[in-house]
Design an enzyme around this catalytic site. Structure first.
Site, short mmCIF file in Angstrom:
data_model
loop_
_atom_site.label_atom_id
_atom_site.label_comp_id
_atom_site.label_asym_id
_atom_site.label_seq_id
_atom_site.Cartn_x
_atom_site.Cartn_y
_atom_site.Cartn_z
N CYS A 2 0.87 -1.18 0.00
CA CYS A 2 0.00 0.00 0.00
C CYS A 2 0.90 1.22 0.00
O CYS A 2 2.10 1.12 0.21
CB CYS A 2 -0.88 0.03 1.25
SG CYS A 2 -1.85 -1.46 1.47
N ARG A 27 1.37 1.92 -5.97
CA ARG A 27 1.55 0.93 -4.90
C ARG A 27 0.24 0.27 -4.50
O ARG A 27 0.24 -0.67 -3.69
CB ARG A 27 2.16 1.60 -3.66
CG ARG A 27 3.54 2.16 -3.88
CD ARG A 27 4.04 2.80 -2.61
NE ARG A 27 4.19 1.85 -1.55
CZ ARG A 27 5.30 1.17 -1.29
NH1 ARG A 27 6.36 1.35 -2.04
NH2 ARG A 27 5.35 0.30 -0.30
N TRP A 70 -3.84 -1.56 -1.34
CA TRP A 70 -3.85 -2.78 -2.15
C TRP A 70 -4.18 -3.88 -1.15
O TRP A 70 -3.35 -4.27 -0.35
CB TRP A 70 -2.49 -2.99 -2.80
CG TRP A 70 -2.43 -4.19 -3.67
CD1 TRP A 70 -1.96 -5.42 -3.34
CD2 TRP A 70 -2.86 -4.28 -5.02
NE1 TRP A 70 -2.08 -6.27 -4.42
CE2 TRP A 70 -2.62 -5.60 -5.46
CE3 TRP A 70 -3.43 -3.37 -5.92
CZ2 TRP A 70 -2.93 -6.03 -6.74
CZ3 TRP A 70 -3.73 -3.81 -7.20
CH2 TRP A 70 -3.48 -5.11 -7.60
N ASN A 96 0.88 -0.20 6.11
CA ASN A 96 1.29 -1.00 4.96
C ASN A 96 1.93 -2.27 5.52
O ASN A 96 2.79 -2.17 6.39
CB ASN A 96 2.31 -0.21 4.13
CG ASN A 96 2.93 -1.03 3.02
OD1 ASN A 96 2.34 -1.98 2.53
ND2 ASN A 96 4.13 -0.66 2.61
N GLY A 97 1.50 -3.44 5.05
CA GLY A 97 2.09 -4.69 5.56
C GLY A 97 1.01 -5.63 6.06
O GLY A 97 -0.18 -5.46 5.73
N GLU A 474 8.99 -20.08 -19.30
CA GLU A 474 8.77 -18.74 -18.78
C GLU A 474 9.91 -17.81 -19.21
O GLU A 474 9.68 -16.65 -19.59
CB GLU A 474 8.63 -18.79 -17.25
CG GLU A 474 8.51 -17.46 -16.54
CD GLU A 474 7.33 -16.61 -16.99
OE1 GLU A 474 6.45 -17.09 -17.71
OE2 GLU A 474 7.31 -15.41 -16.62
N LYS A 478 9.30 -14.46 -21.43
CA LYS A 478 9.73 -13.13 -21.00
C LYS A 478 10.56 -12.47 -22.09
O LYS A 478 10.35 -11.31 -22.43
CB LYS A 478 10.58 -13.29 -19.74
CG LYS A 478 10.35 -12.53 -18.53
CD LYS A 478 9.05 -12.38 -17.84
CE LYS A 478 7.75 -12.62 -18.53
NZ LYS A 478 6.64 -12.96 -17.70
N GLU A 481 8.41 -11.54 -25.26
CA GLU A 481 7.41 -10.47 -25.14
C GLU A 481 8.03 -9.09 -24.99
O GLU A 481 7.43 -8.11 -25.41
CB GLU A 481 6.40 -10.76 -24.01
CG GLU A 481 6.91 -10.57 -22.61
CD GLU A 481 5.80 -10.73 -21.56
OE1 GLU A 481 6.06 -11.35 -20.54
OE2 GLU A 481 4.68 -10.22 -21.77
N HIS A 497 14.53 -34.54 -30.54
CA HIS A 497 13.37 -34.97 -31.32
C HIS A 497 12.92 -33.90 -32.32
O HIS A 497 11.80 -33.95 -32.81
CB HIS A 497 12.22 -35.33 -30.37
CG HIS A 497 12.56 -36.46 -29.45
ND1 HIS A 497 12.74 -37.75 -29.90
CD2 HIS A 497 12.82 -36.49 -28.12
CE1 HIS A 497 13.07 -38.54 -28.88
NE2 HIS A 497 13.12 -37.79 -27.78
N LYS A 593 -1.76 -5.57 -19.89
CA LYS A 593 -1.52 -6.18 -18.59
C LYS A 593 -2.63 -7.15 -18.23
O LYS A 593 -2.40 -8.21 -17.68
CB LYS A 593 -1.39 -5.08 -17.53
CG LYS A 593 -1.04 -5.59 -16.14
CD LYS A 593 0.38 -6.14 -16.09
CE LYS A 593 0.74 -6.80 -14.79
NZ LYS A 593 1.95 -7.64 -14.92
#
Ligand code: M6R
Length: 598
Positions: A2, A27, A70, A96-97, A474, A478, A481, A497, A593
C-alpha cells in the site's frame, strides 16, 4: 503493498497529502483515505482511486495522514479502507504490511467496537488502551512491540500536532522540508516538497513535528543520515529504476516475504492459507485441474509437480482457453484452481466457470482482492505480491509458485501424504527463497554482461527438465514479449526430437541446470548443443557443468525451488536484452496487462 503518507508542518495538509497519494497509486489503488488532524480528527475514505474520495474544498488542518490501498485482509470496501480509528475516533492509523497476530490481539480487545475486516484495525484500538492523551510516541512504541508481522504505520491523534511512524520489514522514508516534516512509503509522495530524506530502519519509531524528526530504536535515540535524492518524480516512482519491470524484479524478496508472512510453521511442518476447505473434501480429493494463461500457466505447471509429488493428488494443467470439461472425471472430487495475477483474465474466468458448472469446487489464486476470480470462486488465496505495473509478469510468477508451494504443504499434510519432516524441509526451503533471490539479484552485473554478449542473436533457446521445464518456457516468454526476438523454451529431452535442427553457433541456449531440474540429464542436452557450437548460459547449481558453459550463473542450494531462483536470472536476461535493443519494456507492443477479452 500500500502507499502511505503523512505531513505535519506550516502548510495546509490536505493538498500535500492528496497529491502525495496520487503519486503513490502505483503501490495500490483499490481504496484510499485521508485523516485530517486539527482539534478534532476528520476521516475521508472510500473504495476506488484517490480521485474517488469526497474531500472538503479546503481544510485548515496542518497535520494529516493518507493511504492508498492494495488489499490483503478484507475486501476493498469503504469500511476496510484506511485510516482506521479507535472507538472514539480520536486516533487515526494507516498501515502498509500484514499484522500476523491480529486475530489473537483482537480477541483481547473484546470490549472495543471494530468496524472493518482488516488486520490494521487492532492498532488504533491497542493505542487507545496504551494512550492516555499524553505521550503518543510511548504509546506507539509499546504497541508495536506486540505486533508480529511486517508493518509501516503512521499514527496521528486528535489535538496532537505530530505524527508517529514505525516500521518493521516495510519501507518508510522521512522527508525534511522547509515547511514541515513528511513521512511516506516512498520518496515520490513528497518529492515536490523536499529532496532531503532519511530512510527509517527496522525497529525505528519516528516522531514528526513541524520542525523536527526524532527517531528512536528500542527506546534509544538514533540518527538516520539525511541524503539528497537527485531523481525526478517519475524516476522516483520507479524507485530509481529505469523501468517498472526492473523494479518489480528487484522487489521479489520483499514481495515473497509478504506472501509467506504468517502462513508457515516450519518447526511443526504446517502451512495455513486460511482456506476453509473441509477435511472430508480434501482427504478423498481425486484431481486438481489448474487453469491459467501465459506466465500464470507456467506457475501452474510448476505447481503440478509440487502437488503430485508432495500432496499425492492427480493434477492436470490446462491452458485456460483450451479447457473443456471432459467425461470420466468425478466433479464432486475435483478442485479447479484458477491461477491468475489480475483475477480478470477472460479465458481463465471462462474455464473456472465451466468447471464450476460441471460441479467442481473452485479456488482462485490471485493477486487482486475483490477481482472477479476472487468473487466468483468458492475459495480464494491471495499471493500478496503487491501491484505489478510492468506488462511482463515477474514478481507475481514467483509469488504464485510460492503460494502454490504453501498450498501443496497444506493439502499434503491434510491428505496424510507428507510427513512432518518432509513438510518442514519444504517449508524451510520456501522460507529461504527470498534470501536466495536476493543473492541472485546481487549478481545482476554478470547477467547484464551476458546480455551484452548475446543481445544481437536472432534466436534464443531455453531448456529445462522437471521443475526447470516451466522455467525454461517462462524464460522464453519473457524474452520474446519484451525483446520481440524469437525465443523458444524446450524440455531438454525433446531437443533431439526436432528442435536440435535449429541450434547453431548463432543461437544462445539458456539452461536451467539446478536441483529439481534433473541437472545431470540436462547436462547431456547442454553437451548436445555445445558440441554444435551454440553458446550456453547456465543458471547452475551443478559444479561439474562449469566446463560446458560460456557463462555460469550460480544458483543457491534450495532443492525443488532452485529453478524458481534461476528464473530471476532469466528475467534479468530478458530485461537487459530488451533494453539493449531499445524496446518499450513496460508496455511491449500488442500486449496488455490484463486480458479481459476471449
Ligand atoms: O492476470 P493473469 O495472470 O491471468 O494473466 C495471464 C497472462 O495474460 C499473463 O500471465 C501474461 O502472460 C504475462 N503478462 C506475461 O508476462
Amino acid at each position: 503493498m500500500c502507499g502511505i503518507i503523512g505531513y505535519v508542518g506550516t502548510e495546509r495538509a490536505l493538498p500535500v497529502v492528496a497529491d502525495g497519494l496520487h503519486r503513490l497509486e502505483y503501490r495500490g489503488y483499490d481504496s484510499a483515505g485521508i485523516a485530517l488532524c486539527a482539534d478534532s480528527l476528520s476521516i475521508y475514505k472510500s473504495t476506488g482511486v484517490v480521485d474517488d474520495l469526497t474531500l472538503p474544498e479546503s481544510s485548515a488542518a496542518t497535520c494529516a495522514v493518507g493511504h492508498t490501498r492494495w488489499s490483503t485482509h478484507g475486501k476493498p470496501t469503504d469500511a476496510n479502507a484506511h485510516p482506521h480509528t479507535d472507538c472514539h475516533g480520536e486516533i487515526a492509523v494507516v498501515h502498509n504490511g500484514i499484522i500476523d497476530n491480529y486475530e489473537s490481539l483482537k480477541a483481547e480487545l473484546a470490549d472495543h467496537a471494530f468496524t472493518s475486516e482488516t488486520d490494521t484495525e487492532v492498532v488504533p484500538h491497542l493505542i487507545e488502551e496504551a494512550w492516555n492523551g499524553g505521550d503518543l510516541t510511548a504509546a506507539v512504541e509499546s504497541v508495536v512491540d506486540r505486533l508480529d508481522g511486517s508493518f509501516a504505520i503512521c499514527v496521528t491523534a486528535e489535538g496532537c500536532d505530530e505524527i508517529v511512524a514505525a516500521r518493521r520489514d516495510s519501507p518508510l522514508v522521512v522527508g525534511h522540508g522547509e515547511t514541515g516534516s513528511f513521512v511516506a512509503s516512498d520518496v515520490p509522495a513528497f518529492i515536490e516538497h523536499t529532496r532531503r530524506v532519511s530512510y527509517l530502519e527496522n525497529g525505528d519509531v519516528a516522531t514528526l513535528t513541524p520542525d523536527d524528526v526524532a527517531v528512536t530504536n528500542g527506546g534509544d535515540p538514533v540518527d538516520r543520515p539525511v541524503e539528497t535524492v537527485t531523481w525526478d518524480a517519475e524516476a522516483a516512482e520507479k524507485g530509481g529504476y529505469d523501468h517498472y519491470m526492473l523494479k518489480e524484479i528487484h522487489e521479489q524478496p520483499q514481495a515473497l516475504r509478504q506472501t509467506l508472512s504468517g502462513r508457515l510453521d516450519a518447526v511443526n511442518g504446517e502451512a495455513d492459507l486460511d482456506l476453509d476447505l473441509p477435511e472430508e473434501y480434501v482427504r478423498p480429493l481425486e484431481e486438481i485441474q489448474i487453469v491459467a494463461a501465459g506466465t500464470s500457466y507456467h506457475a501452474g505447471m510448476y505447481a503440478r509437480r509440487l502437488l503430485e509429488e508432495y500432496a499425492d493428488v492427480r493434477v492436470s494443467v490446462e491452458i485456460a482457453s483450451e479447457y473443456e470439461v471432459t467425461g470420466g472425471r468425478d466433479p464432486e472430487r475435483t478442485l479447479a484452481v484458477a491461477v491468475t495475477q489480475s483475477g480478470e483474465t477472460a479465458d481463465t474466468l471462462d474455464a473456472m466457470r465451466k468447471a464450476s458448472r460441471a460441479g467442481a469446487r473452485t479456488l482462485a489464486v490471485t493477486n487482486t482482492v475483490g477481482s472477479t476470480a476472487a468473487r466468483e470462486a468458492n475459495h480464494t488465496v491471495y499471493i500478496r505480491a503487491g501491484p505489478e505495473i510492468g506488462v511482463a509478469a515477474t514478481k507475481t510468477f514467483a509469488a504464485q509458485v510460492v503460494t502454490l508451494g504453501l498450498l501443496t504443504v497444506e493439502l499434503g499434510r491434510e491428505r496424510r501424504a507428507l510427513s512432518t519432516a518432509m513438510a518442514s524441509d519444504l517449508l524451510e526451503r520456501l522460507r529461504d527463497v527470498p534470501g536466495a533471490i536476493q543473492q541472485t539479484l546481487d549478481r545482476e552485473a554478470a547477467v547484464r554482461e551476458a546480455a551484452e554478449t548475446y543481445a544481437d542473436a536472432d534466436a534464443f533457446f531455453f531448456i529445462g527438465r522437471r521443475f526447470g521445464y516451466p522455467v525454461a518456457l517462462e524464460g522464453a516468454l519473457k524474452l520474446k514479449e519484451i525483446s520481440y526476438e524469437h525465443a523458444e523454451g524446450f524440455a531438454g529431452g525433446e531437443l533431439k526430437h526436432g528442435p536440435l535442427a535449429l541450434v547453431t553457433e548463432e543461437t544462445p541456449v539458456l539452461a536451467v541446470l539446478t536441483r529439481g531440474g534433473e541437472p545431470s540429464d540436462l547436462l547431456n542436452n547442454v553437451k548436445e548443443v555445445e558440441s554444435r557450437g551454440a553458446p550456453v548460459v547456465g543458471c547452475s547449481s551443478l559444479p561439474s557443468a562449469s566446463k560446458y558453459l560460456d557463462v555460469e550463473l550460480e544458483v543457491e542450494a534450495l532443492g525443488v525451488f532452485e529453478p524458481l531462483v534461476a528464473n530471476v536470472y532469466l528475467q534479468l536476461f530478458a530485461y537487459h536484452v530488451a533494453r539493449l535493443r531499445g524496446r518499450s519494456i513496460d508496455r511491449p507492443r500488442n500486449l496488455a496487462k490484463s486480458v479481459t477479452v476471449k
